[in-house]
Design a protein around this motif. Structure first.
Motif, PDB file in Angstrom:
ATOM      1  N   PRO A 288      -0.457  -3.457   7.065  1.00  0.00           N
ATOM      2  CA  PRO A 288       0.519  -4.434   6.596  1.00  0.00           C
ATOM      3  C   PRO A 288       1.706  -3.821   5.848  1.00  0.00           C
ATOM      4  O   PRO A 288       2.739  -4.483   5.699  1.00  0.00           O
ATOM      5  CB  PRO A 288      -0.303  -5.347   5.668  1.00  0.00           C
ATOM      6  N   GLN A 289       1.565  -2.580   5.366  1.00  0.00           N
ATOM      7  CA  GLN A 289       2.683  -1.946   4.674  1.00  0.00           C
ATOM      8  C   GLN A 289       3.738  -1.431   5.646  1.00  0.00           C
ATOM      9  O   GLN A 289       4.860  -1.112   5.239  1.00  0.00           O
ATOM     10  CB  GLN A 289       2.176  -0.801   3.800  1.00  0.00           C
ATOM     11  N   GLY A 290       3.387  -1.305   6.916  1.00  0.00           N
ATOM     12  CA  GLY A 290       4.361  -0.872   7.906  1.00  0.00           C
ATOM     13  C   GLY A 290       4.739   0.587   7.812  1.00  0.00           C
ATOM     14  O   GLY A 290       5.832   0.981   8.241  1.00  0.00           O
ATOM     15  N   THR A 291       3.856   1.413   7.257  1.00  0.00           N
ATOM     16  CA  THR A 291       4.114   2.845   7.180  1.00  0.00           C
ATOM     17  C   THR A 291       3.240   3.561   8.200  1.00  0.00           C
ATOM     18  O   THR A 291       2.196   3.054   8.613  1.00  0.00           O
ATOM     19  CB  THR A 291       3.808   3.391   5.782  1.00  0.00           C
ATOM     20  N   ILE A 292       3.673   4.750   8.605  1.00  0.00           N
ATOM     21  CA  ILE A 292       2.877   5.549   9.523  1.00  0.00           C
ATOM     22  C   ILE A 292       2.738   6.957   8.942  1.00  0.00           C
ATOM     23  O   ILE A 292       3.568   7.390   8.136  1.00  0.00           O
ATOM     24  CB  ILE A 292       3.502   5.608  10.943  1.00  0.00           C
ATOM     25  N   PRO A 293       1.631   7.612   9.289  1.00  0.00           N
ATOM     26  CA  PRO A 293       0.613   7.248  10.265  1.00  0.00           C
ATOM     27  C   PRO A 293      -0.446   6.306   9.680  1.00  0.00           C
ATOM     28  O   PRO A 293      -0.494   6.094   8.461  1.00  0.00           O
ATOM     29  CB  PRO A 293      -0.023   8.598  10.615  1.00  0.00           C
TER      30      PRO A 293
ATOM     31  N   LEU B   4       7.901  -3.362   2.616  1.00  0.00           N
ATOM     32  CA  LEU B   4       8.009  -2.809   1.277  1.00  0.00           C
ATOM     33  C   LEU B   4       9.475  -2.750   0.830  1.00  0.00           C
ATOM     34  O   LEU B   4      10.317  -2.188   1.529  1.00  0.00           O
ATOM     35  CB  LEU B   4       7.407  -1.400   1.226  1.00  0.00           C
ATOM     36  N   PRO B   5       9.783  -3.291  -0.351  1.00  0.00           N
ATOM     37  CA  PRO B   5      11.187  -3.314  -0.806  1.00  0.00           C
ATOM     38  C   PRO B   5      11.792  -1.928  -0.958  1.00  0.00           C
ATOM     39  O   PRO B   5      12.969  -1.728  -0.652  1.00  0.00           O
ATOM     40  CB  PRO B   5      11.117  -4.064  -2.142  1.00  0.00           C
ATOM     41  N   GLU B   6      10.998  -0.946  -1.427  1.00  0.00           N
ATOM     42  CA  GLU B   6      11.552   0.396  -1.590  1.00  0.00           C
ATOM     43  C   GLU B   6      11.875   1.040  -0.244  1.00  0.00           C
ATOM     44  O   GLU B   6      12.824   1.825  -0.123  1.00  0.00           O
ATOM     45  CB  GLU B   6      10.593   1.291  -2.389  1.00  0.00           C
ATOM     46  N   ARG B   7      11.098   0.684   0.782  1.00  0.00           N
ATOM     47  CA  ARG B   7      11.402   1.196   2.121  1.00  0.00           C
ATOM     48  C   ARG B   7      12.633   0.503   2.700  1.00  0.00           C
ATOM     49  O   ARG B   7      13.419   1.100   3.422  1.00  0.00           O
ATOM     50  CB  ARG B   7      10.202   1.002   3.051  1.00  0.00           C
TER      51      ARG B   7
END
Length: 248
Positions: free
Chosen positions: A68-73, A157-160
């Motif tokens: 859910p954070q949308g980060t990889i990997p 994520l707002p910081e992203r």
């Protein structure tokens, strides 16, 4: 279908098989490359699920259902979802049979973790900023402002969101870029000094620290020849060649 890894073939009779592993990743560099090289060193087979960051696959509903954070990997093993590339590497090293990628001595293990933290929190973000400015931003510049705004709006994520906005609209300040370049030059000098003390970064054994650092520095001689070359940084040059020669 996944093929059996060397590690799986070496399990003792009756031992519970490890769950099949899927890795969601972008190109094999920086954060995505870290677990990929750890898998290769351990001899662990995994299902590769490519995420095209320049198409913002990481912010599509299918992937957000995984992370859910949308980060990889992100790594899926059985019913477990693991995120954060350095933590995934440590999990892979501990959970799977194969060569140990952490040295035995306590001081060497401390050194592995010190350098990984240094990369993740201090030097790595500077590499990322330069990469965003020279590659990511220009690669998306052909999209309209409306398209880019819509892409940013999907970032959880707002910081992203803030970082991607700066990349897409070339909003990094000259002082931010200068500080990133200063940190990279300083980090290269630190790494050169450290590699003059031992064969690899943390000890004479190849470790997770080498995997972590290599994935952000392997292109230094191409993009920063003034900072990294056989003449300027002979120890880093030796180390890069040693890592490139590894079968993984």
């Amino acid at each position: 279908m996944l093929t059996k890894s060397a590690a799986a073939r070496e399990r003792a009779p009756g031992e519970r098989p490890l769950a099949a592993v899927t890795l969601y990743h972008w190109e094999p560099n920086a954060n995505s490359g870290k677990p990929m090289l750890a898998f290769a060193e351990k001899g662990v087979a995994f299902a590769s699920h490519y995420i095209d960051m320049l198409k913002f696959d990481q912010h599509q509903p299918q992937y957000l259902a995984v992370n859910p954070q949308g980060t990889i990997p992100a790594m899926v093993s059985g019913d477990r979802v693991l995120t954060e590339s350095t933590a995934i590497m440590e999990y892979v090293n501990d959970a799977f049979p194969g060569p140990d990628l952490m040295p035995a001595a306590a001081q060497d293990r401390w050194r592995v973790r010190w350098w990984m933290k240094f990369m993740d929190q201090w030097l790595g973000p500077s590499f990322s900023m330069i990469g965003w400015c020279t590659f990511v931003g220009p690669a998306l510049a052909h999209k309209s402002e409306e398209e880019r705004e819509a892409m940013i709006a999907r970032i959880p994520l707002p910081e992203r969101r803030a970082a991607w906005r700066k990349a897409m609209f070339a909003e990094f300040s000259e002082s931010e870029l200068a500080e990133s370049k200063r940190r990279i030059a300083h980090g290269v000098r630190m790494l050169e000094d450290e590699l003059g003390k031992r064969e690899y970064v943390a000890s004479d054994q190849y470790s997770l620290a080498d995997i972590n650092i290599f994935n952000s520095t392997y292109m230094l001689p191409v993009g920063n020849a003034d900072l990294c070359s056989p003449e300027v940084t002979p120890e880093i040059w030796r180390w890069l060649k040693a890592v490139y020669r590894r079968s993984a």
